[in-house]
Design an enzyme around this catalytic site. Structure first.
Site, short mmCIF file in Angstrom:
data_model
loop_
_atom_site.label_atom_id
_atom_site.label_comp_id
_atom_site.label_asym_id
_atom_site.label_seq_id
_atom_site.Cartn_x
_atom_site.Cartn_y
_atom_site.Cartn_z
N ASP A 35 -2.32 14.23 1.03
CA ASP A 35 -1.75 12.95 0.64
C ASP A 35 -0.55 12.60 1.54
O ASP A 35 -0.17 13.39 2.41
CB ASP A 35 -1.33 13.04 -0.84
CG ASP A 35 -1.51 11.71 -1.55
OD1 ASP A 35 -1.58 10.67 -0.87
OD2 ASP A 35 -1.57 11.71 -2.80
N ASP A 70 -5.10 3.28 -4.31
CA ASP A 70 -5.89 4.00 -5.34
C ASP A 70 -6.80 3.07 -6.12
O ASP A 70 -6.38 2.00 -6.56
CB ASP A 70 -4.94 4.65 -6.35
CG ASP A 70 -4.14 5.77 -5.72
OD1 ASP A 70 -4.27 5.99 -4.50
OD2 ASP A 70 -3.39 6.42 -6.45
#
Ligand code: GLA
Length: 435
Positions: free
Chosen positions: A161, A222
């Site tokens: 990430d 997301d």
């Protein structure tokens, strides 16, 4: 309206199929498939209140058991992937990463052994910055040690990430960690969240560098639990497709995020739409659902082998939206089998209209860019119906699409030989209806 010259479609696909040099680990030659905890289970760490849903070794063992017993493994879902919130708040005395001792009492290596015993592979999550997005220790400053730890634990896939780092430094951080992974000698699929963080900050993304260093990378923010979130992502992909499709190919894929299918928000029609579009987009197929309670009709979408075959097509050419007409979006992907000059195609007619009735849309194969003079055999991938006669480019087809739904077809080229031997009967009635 984004219009694409229909006549130039085939030529354009030839050009788009050009691919860049990629991370040379020989992995992810087709988009990876599996199950990822984040969307459905997030950072649930309270195992007393939520014993079935908390991020713990039990959750991943259960997922592995169900992938096998419910038939998902059989159709290609392979990776079980841990996302955020698996870590202890601090590194060990020697500076190593360690899994939360209560929730992963046997440690990650033992979990990997369990997952491998089921014939599956284990993925894990970390962050290129100082912390993960949920605030657990990141890899910055410990990259080589952490890559070695993951290899020692027999990890097969890692998602890195991009929280808690200056986005401008990602062009160094992500490739550097990839090199440490390579150095371990263990084949590990490398999934990067790099481009979407940079894009978000207005930094020009160096996609060449990204696709040379990662097996897959998140292109967008997301996905959330709603149809509108899904379609926002789809709209953004259509907007950026001219450059993005160029980056995809065997070993390196655009990742639009997880499948929502089998959860709370998407209807049956909407679930069919996501599965069809993810196949067109050559997207990684990562379910994030509670496998013990996926209803049968959703399971059949997730396990539709014809659609998975489109997704996993060996040519690895990402498809695109070719046009919007009357509120119907037409998405097309060239796939095998192909002849010297012509591809077969997967074609998704996506209904973006808002009225409550199904919509009847007509077009010719030629208008979709399907110009193989010998014609095509068409199969409806959701109804499982094949027209056992070949359709020539001038043939007209009608598709009846439900609101927010899709009709998903595969047009397989007919070869000269098949045509000569009249392997397929020639069509008499020139109009076919798919619904
Ligand atoms: C970011 C990622 C998500 C998930 C969370 C975990 O938001 O984009 O996919 O990994 O972090 O904190």
């Amino acid at each position: 309206m984004l219009h694409f010259s229909r006549n130039n479609l085939c030529l354009a696909f030839f050009l788009f199929s050009y691919s860049l040099d990629a991370l040379d680990n020989g992995l992810a030659l087709t988009p990876p498939m599996g199950w990822l905890a984040w969307q459905r289970f997030r950072c649930t760490i309270d195992c007393e209140t939520f014993p079935d849903e908390c991020i713990s070794e039990e959750l991943f063992k259960r997922a592995a058991d169900l992938l096998v017993s419910e038939g998902y493994a059989n159709v290609g879902y392979e990776y079980v992937i841990i996302d955020d919130c698996w870590l202890e708040a601090n590194r060990s005395a020697e500076g190593k990463l360690q899994a939360d001792k209560k929730r992963f009492p046997n440690g990650i290596k033992a979990l990997a052994e369990y997952i491998h015993s089921k014939g599956l592979k284990l993925g894990i999550y970390e962050d290129v910055g100082t912390k993960t997005c949920e605030g657990y220790p990141g890899i910055e400053g410990h990259e080589e040690m952490d890559a070695n730890t993951f290899a020692e634990w027999d990890i097969d896939y890692i998602k890195i990430d991009g929280c808690f780092i200056d986005e401008r430094r990602m062009d160094k951080g992500f490739p550097q960690f990839g090199k440490f992974l390579n150095k371990t000698g263990r084949p590990i699929v490398y999934s990067c969240c790099w481009p979407f963080y940079q894009d978000w900050k207005g930094i020009n993304v160096n996609y060449k560098l990204v696709s040379e260093n990662c097996n897959l990378w998140r292109t967008n923010g997301d996905i959330q639990e709603s149809y509108s979130s899904l379609m926002n992502i789809v709209d953004m992909i259509a907007l950026k497709q001219d450059s993005w499709v160029l980056n995809a190919g065997p070993g390196h894929w655009n990742d639009p995020d997880m499948l929502l299918i089998g959860n709370f928000a998407l209807s049956y029609e909407q679930s069919k739409t996501q599965m069809a579009l993810w196949a067109i987009l050559a997207a990684p197929l990562m379910m994030s659902n509670k496998l013990s309670s996926v209803r049968l009709e959703y399971k059949s979408i997730l396990q539709n082998t014809d659609i998975i075959k489109v997704n996993q097509d060996k040519l690895g050419i990402q498809g695109r939206r070719i046009y919007k007409d009357q509120g119907i979006e037409v998405w097309v992907r060239p796939v095998e089998p192909k002849s010297e000059k012509y591809y077969s195609y997967a074609i998704a007619f996506v209904n973006r209209r808002t009225e409550g009735t199904p919509y009847l849309y007509s077009t010719s194969l030629r208008d979709l860019g399907l110009i193989n003079p010998e014609g095509y055999i068409i199969k409806n991938l959701y109804s499982n119906h094949t027209v056992s006669k070949f359709l020539e480019p001038n043939s007209l087809i009608k598709v009846l699409t439900n609101p927010t739904g899709v009709v998903f077809l595969k047009a397989r080229i007919v070869t000269k030989q098949q045509r000569i031997t009249k392997y397929y009967e020639e069509i008499k009635n020139n109009l076919f209806l798919f619904m």
